[in-house]
Design a protein around this motif. Structure first.
Motif, short mmCIF file in Angstrom:
data_model
loop_
_atom_site.label_atom_id
_atom_site.label_comp_id
_atom_site.label_asym_id
_atom_site.label_seq_id
_atom_site.Cartn_x
_atom_site.Cartn_y
_atom_site.Cartn_z
N ASN A 1 0.82 -1.22 0.00
CA ASN A 1 0.00 0.00 0.00
C ASN A 1 0.85 1.26 0.00
O ASN A 1 0.59 2.20 -0.71
N TYR A 2 1.86 1.30 0.81
CA TYR A 2 2.73 2.45 0.85
C TYR A 2 4.14 2.01 1.14
O TYR A 2 4.65 2.15 2.24
N PRO A 3 4.75 1.49 0.11
CA PRO A 3 6.09 0.96 0.28
C PRO A 3 7.04 2.08 0.69
O PRO A 3 6.84 3.22 0.32
N ASN A 4 8.00 1.73 1.44
CA ASN A 4 8.91 2.76 1.92
C ASN A 4 10.32 2.18 1.95
O ASN A 4 11.01 2.23 2.95
N THR A 5 10.69 1.65 0.83
CA THR A 5 11.99 1.02 0.72
C THR A 5 13.11 2.05 0.70
O THR A 5 12.85 3.24 0.63
N ARG A 6 14.33 1.54 0.76
CA ARG A 6 15.49 2.42 0.64
C ARG A 6 15.38 3.24 -0.63
O ARG A 6 15.52 4.45 -0.63
N ILE A 7 15.08 2.53 -1.71
CA ILE A 7 14.98 3.19 -3.01
C ILE A 7 13.96 4.31 -3.00
O ILE A 7 14.20 5.41 -3.50
N GLN A 8 12.83 4.06 -2.40
CA GLN A 8 11.77 5.08 -2.36
C GLN A 8 12.25 6.32 -1.62
O GLN A 8 12.11 7.44 -2.10
N ALA B 1 12.37 16.94 -13.38
CA ALA B 1 12.78 15.56 -13.68
C ALA B 1 14.22 15.54 -14.21
O ALA B 1 15.04 14.73 -13.78
N LEU B 2 14.50 16.46 -15.10
CA LEU B 2 15.85 16.53 -15.67
C LEU B 2 16.87 16.74 -14.55
O LEU B 2 17.88 16.03 -14.47
N GLU B 3 16.57 17.70 -13.69
CA GLU B 3 17.47 18.02 -12.59
C GLU B 3 17.66 16.80 -11.67
O GLU B 3 18.74 16.60 -11.12
N PRO C 1 7.58 10.73 -16.21
CA PRO C 1 6.61 9.76 -15.67
C PRO C 1 7.14 9.08 -14.41
O PRO C 1 6.36 8.78 -13.51
N ASN C 2 8.41 8.88 -14.37
CA ASN C 2 8.98 8.26 -13.18
C ASN C 2 8.81 9.19 -11.98
O ASN C 2 8.49 8.75 -10.88
N LEU C 3 9.02 10.45 -12.23
CA LEU C 3 8.81 11.44 -11.18
C LEU C 3 7.36 11.37 -10.68
O LEU C 3 7.10 11.39 -9.48
N LEU C 4 6.44 11.24 -11.62
CA LEU C 4 5.02 11.21 -11.24
C LEU C 4 4.64 9.89 -10.59
O LEU C 4 3.53 9.73 -10.09
N TYR C 5 5.57 8.96 -10.63
CA TYR C 5 5.33 7.70 -9.93
C TYR C 5 5.55 7.93 -8.43
O TYR C 5 4.87 7.32 -7.60
N TYR C 6 6.45 8.82 -8.11
CA TYR C 6 6.74 9.09 -6.69
C TYR C 6 5.87 10.19 -6.10
O TYR C 6 5.53 10.16 -4.93
N TYR C 7 5.53 11.14 -6.93
CA TYR C 7 4.62 12.20 -6.47
C TYR C 7 3.48 12.32 -7.47
O TYR C 7 3.72 12.49 -8.65
N LYS C 8 2.28 12.28 -6.97
CA LYS C 8 1.14 12.22 -7.89
C LYS C 8 0.97 13.47 -8.74
O LYS C 8 0.39 13.41 -9.81
N SER C 9 1.46 14.60 -8.27
CA SER C 9 1.27 15.81 -9.06
C SER C 9 2.32 16.85 -8.69
O SER C 9 3.03 16.72 -7.68
N GLN D 1 15.82 12.79 -3.61
CA GLN D 1 16.42 13.26 -4.85
C GLN D 1 15.48 14.22 -5.58
O GLN D 1 15.89 15.26 -6.09
N ILE D 2 14.23 13.85 -5.61
CA ILE D 2 13.23 14.68 -6.29
C ILE D 2 13.01 15.99 -5.54
O ILE D 2 12.98 17.07 -6.14
N LEU D 3 12.90 15.91 -4.23
CA LEU D 3 12.67 17.12 -3.46
C LEU D 3 13.85 18.08 -3.61
O LEU D 3 13.66 19.29 -3.74
N GLU D 4 15.02 17.54 -3.60
CA GLU D 4 16.21 18.37 -3.77
C GLU D 4 16.17 19.10 -5.12
O GLU D 4 16.38 20.30 -5.20
#
Lengths: 209, 209
Positions: free
Chosen positions: A6-13, A42-44, A50-58, A19-22
């Motif tokens: 339901n809400y995975p929270n792995t190392r990768i996640q 996403a570039l940064e 799409p991968n970015l939108l996989y981690y944050y819905k919007s 990385q995205i927030l930064e």
DNA sequence: TTAATATTTTTCCAAATGGTCAAAAATTAG
DNA sequence: CTAATTTTTGACCATTTGGAAAAATATTAA
């Protein structure tokens, strides 16, 4: 089978989210909310959109998380101003910490600036709730110090505003500050600012005798 | 046949241009450059988008004209600080004028804020040229006053920065200021601010004896 | 290894946006 | 009034952008 999904929270996640927030912090603080695109973020962050939108819905969700995380960090110095401390020393150290934050976290400051300047659409309740209460509490402490004759009597709210303004100026208006100071003087801008502000405030706030 | 057609400057032209600038100022200052659309500006100006583009060739051009017009207005108070005046009085009146501008022209302040915060892409040369020279000139005047013992010795550049910061804060961060002060105290915010700043600066800048 | 699950990429889309253009409407000179 | 000129508008366009869908790839539990 795999564990909780339901809400995975792995190392990768966790790592990818950071990385995205930064990346988002950098982009948002440079271009403002509307000026920032998911592509740029996403570039940064070196991932695909799409991968970015996989981690944050919007886009909004990223922004929201940034702003929320920011507020706590931003108010920490004020929170640490203690009633029992020595008034002048407390103020001095508050100012110093704020200047250090302007120096070390200019992007956070700009992000916040941007949000407020545009009418604080996402954090208005925070301002009117948590922030207001915190400032009221601290203003009371400062006023009490004044009543005891430890500080010159001034409006405590506006005193706090002025400290915010003068310190954040060195983050938000850095381009202007540097343009005016020129290359050499720019290098020392934070030290000079700290010294100046200390003179201004402490000198000005010392009770007259 | 009609008169000059290369660059007509009829009543209608002048009026429509003003109308557009007024609308653009409102939109740009509220949403930032990227957040503002030609549609919104046109709507606000009560004309159609193509009609807007008849008067200004592009979005950038509107913005440029706004920023340029703004700078002169913005620096006028500093320009008026005269070497021959009485130092304390000159500073006091400079601060008062800046606070009045924050009160009366908050949109201009926000527009400027936005431009600087995003790295001043459109006016970097202005900052490094005209503005830098002006500040250098005035910083010299202030420093001379200090040498004469008329003012406490502090860094004149940072003094100017702090006046900018504290006054513009009341324009740029108005939402926050009002949120914290609450309804009643908000009504008096500019008067209180003026009073506080006068106490802070004048008290703090008076030479010790 | 295998099957379930998590992650990433490719492709695509609808809406928003800055801007063009030609034609219509309004204005003004003579 | 008439013709030249200015102003306004409606239709259109290319690009950008936030985001969806699904297939492809990688990872991991057993």
């Amino acid at each position: 089978m795999k564990k909780n999904s339901n809400y995975p929270n792995t190392r990768i996640q966790r790592q990818k989210r950071l990385q995205i927030l930064e990346a988002a912090l950098k982009i948002f603080s440079t271009h403002g909310y509307r000026g920032s695109t998911l592509d740029k973020i996403a570039l940064e962050a070196r991932i695909s959109k799409p991968n970015l939108l996989y981690y944050y819905k919007s886009k909004q969700e990223i922004h929201k998380e940034l702003i929320n995380g920011l507020m706590q960090k931003w108010l920490a110095p004020l929170r640490e101003m203690k009633k029992n401390g020595e008034p002048i020393a407390e103020l001095r150290s508050y100012i110093r910490r704020k200047i250090e934050m302007a120096r070390d976290f200019p992007r956070e400051s700009r992000l916040f600036n941007n949000e407020i300047t545009q009418g604080a659409p996402h954090i208005k309740d925070l301002l009117e709730g948590e922030l207001k209460e915190l400032v009221e509490e601290k203003a009371k402490i400062i006023s009490a110090w004044m009543e005891e004759g430890k500080l010159r009597k001034v409006d405590a709210y506006h005193l706090i505003f002025s400290i915010w303004a003068t310190t954040q100026h060195y983050a938000d208006f850095d381009v202007q500050v540097c343009a005016i100071l020129g290359e050499e003087k720019s290098k020392k801008r934070f030290d000079e600012a700290a010294k100046f502000l200390e003179q201004l405030y402490i000198g000005g706030l010392k009770p007259e005798k």
